[in-house]
Scaffold this motif. Structure first.
Motif, PDB file in Angstrom:
ATOM      1  N   UNK A  81       0.917  -1.307  -0.059  1.00 12.98           N
ATOM      2  CA  UNK A  81       0.150  -0.021   0.093  1.00 12.98           C
ATOM      3  C   UNK A  81       1.028   1.275  -0.067  1.00 12.98           C
ATOM      4  N   UNK A  82       0.765   2.128  -1.007  1.00 17.48           N
ATOM      5  CA  UNK A  82       1.624   3.141  -1.180  1.00 17.48           C
ATOM      6  C   UNK A  82       0.903   4.573  -0.647  1.00 17.48           C
ATOM      7  N   UNK A  83       1.662   5.182   0.255  1.00 22.28           N
ATOM      8  CA  UNK A  83       1.063   6.335   0.754  1.00 22.28           C
ATOM      9  C   UNK A  83       1.909   7.395   0.591  1.00 22.28           C
ATOM     10  N   UNK A  84       1.595   8.614   0.441  1.00 20.08           N
ATOM     11  CA  UNK A  84       2.530   9.997   0.690  1.00 20.08           C
ATOM     12  C   UNK A  84       1.684  10.897   1.788  1.00 20.08           C
ATOM     13  N   UNK A  85       2.683  11.632   2.569  1.00 20.10           N
ATOM     14  CA  UNK A  85       2.078  12.626   3.457  1.00 20.10           C
ATOM     15  C   UNK A  85       2.807  13.941   3.005  1.00 20.10           C
ATOM     16  N   UNK A  86       1.869  15.048   2.538  1.00 22.62           N
ATOM     17  CA  UNK A  86       2.292  16.234   2.201  1.00 22.62           C
ATOM     18  C   UNK A  86       1.468  17.486   2.812  1.00 22.62           C
ATOM     19  N   UNK A  87       2.085  17.967   3.821  1.00 19.08           N
ATOM     20  CA  UNK A  87       1.314  18.858   4.676  1.00 19.08           C
ATOM     21  C   UNK A  87       0.783  20.040   3.893  1.00 19.08           C
ATOM     22  N   UNK A  88       1.278  20.321   2.642  1.00 21.26           N
ATOM     23  CA  UNK A  88       0.811  21.300   2.034  1.00 21.26           C
ATOM     24  C   UNK A  88      -0.632  21.035   1.671  1.00 21.26           C
ATOM     25  N   UNK A  89      -1.266  19.870   1.661  1.00 23.31           N
ATOM     26  CA  UNK A  89      -2.556  19.659   1.409  1.00 23.31           C
ATOM     27  C   UNK A  89      -3.669  20.205   2.419  1.00 23.31           C
ATOM     28  N   UNK A  90      -3.136  20.667   3.646  1.00 22.15           N
ATOM     29  CA  UNK A  90      -4.081  21.441   4.635  1.00 22.15           C
ATOM     30  C   UNK A  90      -3.697  20.845   5.791  1.00 22.15           C
ATOM     31  N   UNK A  91      -4.013  21.942   6.885  1.00 21.00           N
ATOM     32  CA  UNK A  91      -4.205  21.647   8.260  1.00 21.00           C
ATOM     33  C   UNK A  91      -5.273  22.328   8.777  1.00 21.00           C
ATOM     34  N   UNK A  92      -5.971  21.876   9.631  1.00 15.82           N
ATOM     35  CA  UNK A  92      -7.210  22.252  10.122  1.00 15.82           C
ATOM     36  C   UNK A  92      -7.075  23.614  10.817  1.00 15.82           C
ATOM     37  N   UNK A  93      -7.962  24.699  10.605  1.00 16.59           N
ATOM     38  CA  UNK A  93      -7.580  25.783  11.396  1.00 16.59           C
ATOM     39  C   UNK A  93      -7.555  25.925  12.716  1.00 16.59           C
ATOM     40  N   UNK A  94      -8.282  24.919  13.378  1.00 19.01           N
ATOM     41  CA  UNK A  94      -8.310  24.590  14.990  1.00 19.01           C
ATOM     42  C   UNK A  94      -6.648  24.326  15.313  1.00 19.01           C
ATOM     43  N   UNK A  95      -6.053  23.579  14.394  1.00 14.26           N
ATOM     44  CA  UNK A  95      -4.476  23.131  14.705  1.00 14.26           C
ATOM     45  C   UNK A  95      -3.796  24.449  14.780  1.00 14.26           C
ATOM     46  N   UNK A  96      -4.040  25.318  13.590  1.00  8.25           N
ATOM     47  CA  UNK A  96      -3.046  26.657  13.515  1.00  8.25           C
ATOM     48  C   UNK A  96      -3.498  27.390  14.780  1.00  8.25           C
ATOM     49  N   UNK A  97      -4.738  27.622  15.317  1.00 11.38           N
ATOM     50  CA  UNK A  97      -5.360  28.474  16.261  1.00 11.38           C
ATOM     51  C   UNK A  97      -4.514  28.015  17.488  1.00 11.38           C
ATOM     52  N   UNK A  98      -4.277  26.523  17.672  1.00  9.22           N
ATOM     53  CA  UNK A  98      -3.816  26.143  19.041  1.00  9.22           C
ATOM     54  C   UNK A  98      -2.244  25.827  18.798  1.00  9.22           C
TER      55      UNK A  98
END
Length: 391
Positions: A81-98
């Protein structure tokens, strides 16, 4: 030369990562000794891609469109199973807020290290050190020491407003308050709050700049230990590289790579071409290169990543050299950049496919031992429940 049954220190990490244990360790598991840190084989290739976002647009996009589908098809042919993690695809506003973005990135890297049987971490670190966040939590002793070196009383008051003491934490820490605590419209997406949202975000950018500069200056005066100072200086990208390469549970040269692009004349164009700011750190509001960020980047690239014992071998560092063009890297406009992107995607596919193939061969050594794998499944389940048990 080692005798049969012996293993060198270099052998241990890779064998553990691939789930290939010595007969003695395997026999201990089968007799019920589950105290060791035995790795449960997965059928996953999971890769975290690390870089600043503004200067790797074309590289990330060409991988997404041209390379990842081919690697996924190859993995499927092997039953992986091939998977890629690219944080450019988005982080929730709640995570940014905290202020949880950095922690989320590090958790994703740790997950790749835990489940991937092959490649785990790839960085495209170029000539930009990147975003340097405020620490979400600071040990109470350090914070109180630092405050003693902040001379401006207004700045000190601002730090005390945003960092509050958490006496329940062990050890006691000062915790950075959510942005919405004092700027409630920063993440309010309602159309009628557009003006208030813009004002709040501008104010947060000002406060972030004020507090980060104050903490960095004070930390340099308060501490002599470089590691304690570094905590206040590191970019998110360096934090990811530390976790991905230096804290790799096996040999980083089996799981990590650096695709290193250098724009040879980038610095010469900073003064007269504002688009260079997407590829190099500049001092906000000026046309000058950020000397502090450049120094930290140079140390990371020249001293840390190629380090003999913790870093990468030259074979895992793939260099590229191109010239600056106004607007940055653009293979649609410049033939040299087109050739670079083509070479980059060919190299990436070849190297990742080779690493996946080697990982699969090592994985396949125990593929037929279903009883042993079932015992490890039970061990993993038991350990997970033990962490939650209170009594």
């Amino acid at each position: 030369m080692a005798n049969d049954g012996d293993e060198t220190l270099e052998d241990v990490p890779s064998r553990r990562i691939f789930g290939v244990l010595g007969e003695q360790e395997k026999n201990e598991v089968m007799r019920g000794d589950l105290t060791g840190e035995h790795v449960l084989k997965s059928k996953v290739i999971r890769i975290f891609t690390c870089s600043t976002f503004t200067d790797s647009h074309w590289e990330r996009n060409t991988l997404l469109q041209e390379v990842y589908p081919r690697l996924k098809e190859y993995c499927c042919s092997l039953g992986l199973n091939f998977q890629v993690v690219d944080m450019r695809w988005g982080v929730r506003d709640e995570a940014v807020d905290e202020h949880l973005v950095s922690e989320l990135c590090l958790q994703e890297i740790k997950l790749c290290q835990e489940v991937s049987i092959g490649p785990q971490f790839v960085t495209f670190l170029g000539q930009k050190y990147g975003y340097r966040p405020l620490l979400a939590a600071i040990p109470a002793q350090d914070f109180e020491c630092i405050l003693g070196f902040v001379e401006d009383q207004a700045v000190k008051a601002t730090l005390q407003q945003w960092y509050k003491k958490d006496r329940n934490a062990i050890p006691t820490t000062y915790v950075l308050q959510p942005i919405s605590t004092h700027l409630p419209f920063c993440n309010d997406e309602r159309p009628e709050k557009a003006e208030a949202r813009a004002q709040n975000r501008q104010r947060w950018n000002e406060l972030h700049h004020l507090m980060t500069n104050a903490l960095r200056r004070a930390a340099r005066s308060a501490f002599k230990d470089r590691r304690r100072i570094q905590a206040f200086l590191s970019s998110v990208t360096e934090q990811e590289i530390v976790q991905g390469i230096f804290n790799c549970p096996g040999s980083p040269n089996e799981h990590c790579w650096w695709f290193k692009r250098e724009i040879v004349d980038l610095r010469r164009n900073v003064r007269h071409d504002p688009t260079t700011a997407t590829y190099i750190d500049v001092v906000p509001g000026t046309k000058g290169v950020d000397a502090d960020a450049s120094s930290l980047l140079a140390r990371l690239k020249e001293d840390k990543i190629p380090a003999k014992y913790m870093g990468l071998d030259s074979s895992n560092i793939i260099p590229y050299s191109i010239k600056w063009k106004s607007g940055g890297v653009d293979p649609n406009q410049h033939e040299e950049h087109k050739q670079y992107i083509q070479q980059f995607q060919n190299d990436f596919y070849r190297i990742m496919r080779g690493a996946i193939s080697r990982a699969y061969e090592a994985y396949d050594l125990q593929a037929g031992d279903s009883l042993y794998q079932e015992v490890l499944q039970h061990a993993k389940f038991a350990k997970a429940r033990q962490k939650l048990f209170q009594g």
